[in-house]
Design a protein around this motif. Sequence first.
Motif, PDB file in Angstrom:
ATOM      1  N   ARG A  59      34.301  29.543  39.301  1.00 46.90           N
ATOM      2  CA  ARG A  59      33.063  29.497  38.528  1.00 46.90           C
ATOM      3  C   ARG A  59      32.309  30.795  38.786  1.00 46.90           C
ATOM      4  N   THR A  60      31.448  31.169  37.869  1.00 46.85           N
ATOM      5  CA  THR A  60      30.676  32.407  37.987  1.00 46.85           C
ATOM      6  C   THR A  60      29.200  32.069  38.138  1.00 46.85           C
ATOM      7  N   ASP A  61      28.544  32.662  39.149  1.00 54.77           N
ATOM      8  CA  ASP A  61      27.122  32.369  39.372  1.00 54.77           C
ATOM      9  C   ASP A  61      26.242  33.277  38.521  1.00 54.77           C
ATOM     10  N   ASP A  62      24.927  33.192  38.740  1.00 58.58           N
ATOM     11  CA  ASP A  62      23.967  33.958  37.936  1.00 58.58           C
ATOM     12  C   ASP A  62      24.123  35.460  38.122  1.00 58.58           C
ATOM     13  N   GLN A  63      24.641  35.870  39.271  1.00 53.51           N
ATOM     14  CA  GLN A  63      24.852  37.301  39.533  1.00 53.51           C
ATOM     15  C   GLN A  63      26.242  37.758  39.069  1.00 53.51           C
ATOM     16  N   ARG A  64      26.904  36.885  38.292  1.00 54.56           N
ATOM     17  CA  ARG A  64      28.238  37.175  37.765  1.00 54.56           C
ATOM     18  C   ARG A  64      29.268  37.338  38.860  1.00 54.56           C
ATOM     19  N   ARG A  65      29.001  36.709  39.986  1.00 53.28           N
ATOM     20  CA  ARG A  65      29.970  36.709  41.077  1.00 53.28           C
ATOM     21  C   ARG A  65      30.868  35.483  40.916  1.00 53.28           C
ATOM     22  N   LYS A  66      32.163  35.697  41.021  1.00 49.22           N
ATOM     23  CA  LYS A  66      33.131  34.633  40.790  1.00 49.22           C
ATOM     24  C   LYS A  66      33.468  33.924  42.105  1.00 49.22           C
ATOM     25  N   TYR A  67      33.174  32.644  42.152  1.00 53.13           N
ATOM     26  CA  TYR A  67      33.467  31.825  43.321  1.00 53.13           C
ATOM     27  C   TYR A  67      34.698  30.965  43.072  1.00 53.13           C
ATOM     28  N   PHE A  68      35.443  30.717  44.146  1.00 55.04           N
ATOM     29  CA  PHE A  68      36.631  29.860  44.065  1.00 55.04           C
ATOM     30  C   PHE A  68      36.451  28.651  44.970  1.00 55.04           C
ATOM     31  N   ASN A  69      36.950  27.526  44.511  1.00 52.58           N
ATOM     32  CA  ASN A  69      36.903  26.308  45.319  1.00 52.58           C
ATOM     33  C   ASN A  69      38.136  25.451  45.049  1.00 52.58           C
ATOM     34  N   ILE A  70      38.431  24.541  45.962  1.00 49.39           N
ATOM     35  CA  ILE A  70      39.573  23.642  45.789  1.00 49.39           C
ATOM     36  C   ILE A  70      39.231  22.638  44.687  1.00 49.39           C
ATOM     37  N   SER A  71      40.157  22.441  43.764  1.00 49.85           N
ATOM     38  CA  SER A  71      39.868  21.633  42.587  1.00 49.85           C
ATOM     39  C   SER A  71      40.322  20.184  42.695  1.00 49.85           C
ATOM     40  N   ARG A  72      41.266  19.886  43.576  1.00 52.59           N
ATOM     41  CA  ARG A  72      41.759  18.518  43.646  1.00 52.59           C
ATOM     42  C   ARG A  72      42.333  18.220  45.025  1.00 52.59           C
ATOM     43  N   ASN A  73      42.449  16.923  45.305  1.00 49.92           N
ATOM     44  CA  ASN A  73      43.095  16.479  46.533  1.00 49.92           C
ATOM     45  C   ASN A  73      44.542  16.139  46.220  1.00 49.92           C
ATOM     46  N   LEU A  74      45.410  16.370  47.165  1.00 49.84           N
ATOM     47  CA  LEU A  74      46.793  15.928  47.005  1.00 49.84           C
ATOM     48  C   LEU A  74      47.429  15.776  48.380  1.00 49.84           C
ATOM     49  N   ARG A  75      48.510  15.044  48.390  1.00 45.56           N
ATOM     50  CA  ARG A  75      49.260  14.845  49.622  1.00 45.56           C
ATOM     51  C   ARG A  75      50.709  15.231  49.353  1.00 45.56           C
TER      52      ARG A  75
END
Length: 236
Positions: A59-75
């Motif tokens: 996702r991109t914040d207000d300062q146009r910085r692109k953040y990454f995060n884990i999208s799902r759980n899995l085993r």
Amino acid sequence: MDSAALLDILGNENRRRILRLLSHKPCYVTEISDYLGVSPKAVIDHLRKLEEAGLVESRTDDQRRKYFNISRNLRLEVDVSPYEFGMKSAYPASANLDVSSCQYLSLNVKYLNEQVEDDEDDEDVEQMSDTEASKIADLASELNSLEELKSELSLAQRWVHGRMTSVLDSLSDAVDGNGENRIRAEILAALAAGAETTREISREANAPEHIVENHLGSMAERGVVESDGESWTLSG
């Protein structure tokens, strides 16, 4: 996603380190690069592969910085034993699943139906009602209970795998005397599970039909299994 492809993606140490970092908080490329000690270009390449696998999103914040995060759980489970090599992956069950309805599973855990809702105004967080504080305390207690349950299930799973190996060893020895033809134990287990035809047994034992047929014939001569010409059963 195919389990083998997923295992290949997670086989890279730096990608595993990225996921470990993102499990604590969303990060942008420079943060990840500093954490790993590798170039931003290499980080972007790892993130691209994780995104394609559906493990990471951005996702991109207000300062146009692109953040990454884990999208799902899995085993992801990998079984390596004298009797089996296999991989399987699973995504979490629906939150609405009633685990108490499982026939052979009994869990002494209190599940809460209510969830704490995020307050849109950060300035109001300082003032919390007794009801909200109680909710947080209940959720913290539930989290602790689930972490304990996770440890217990992991121990139970290890016990089951160990017991399965022991039983398969004993079954192989009983059938062959030396335990070398371990496939026969799998064939007998398939018969016990209800497989009858050579094709069904082959599918359950994960072995070619002609090999299964040869072992069935050999065991029939010893009186271990029997056939009516169309289907196979365990003797006795």
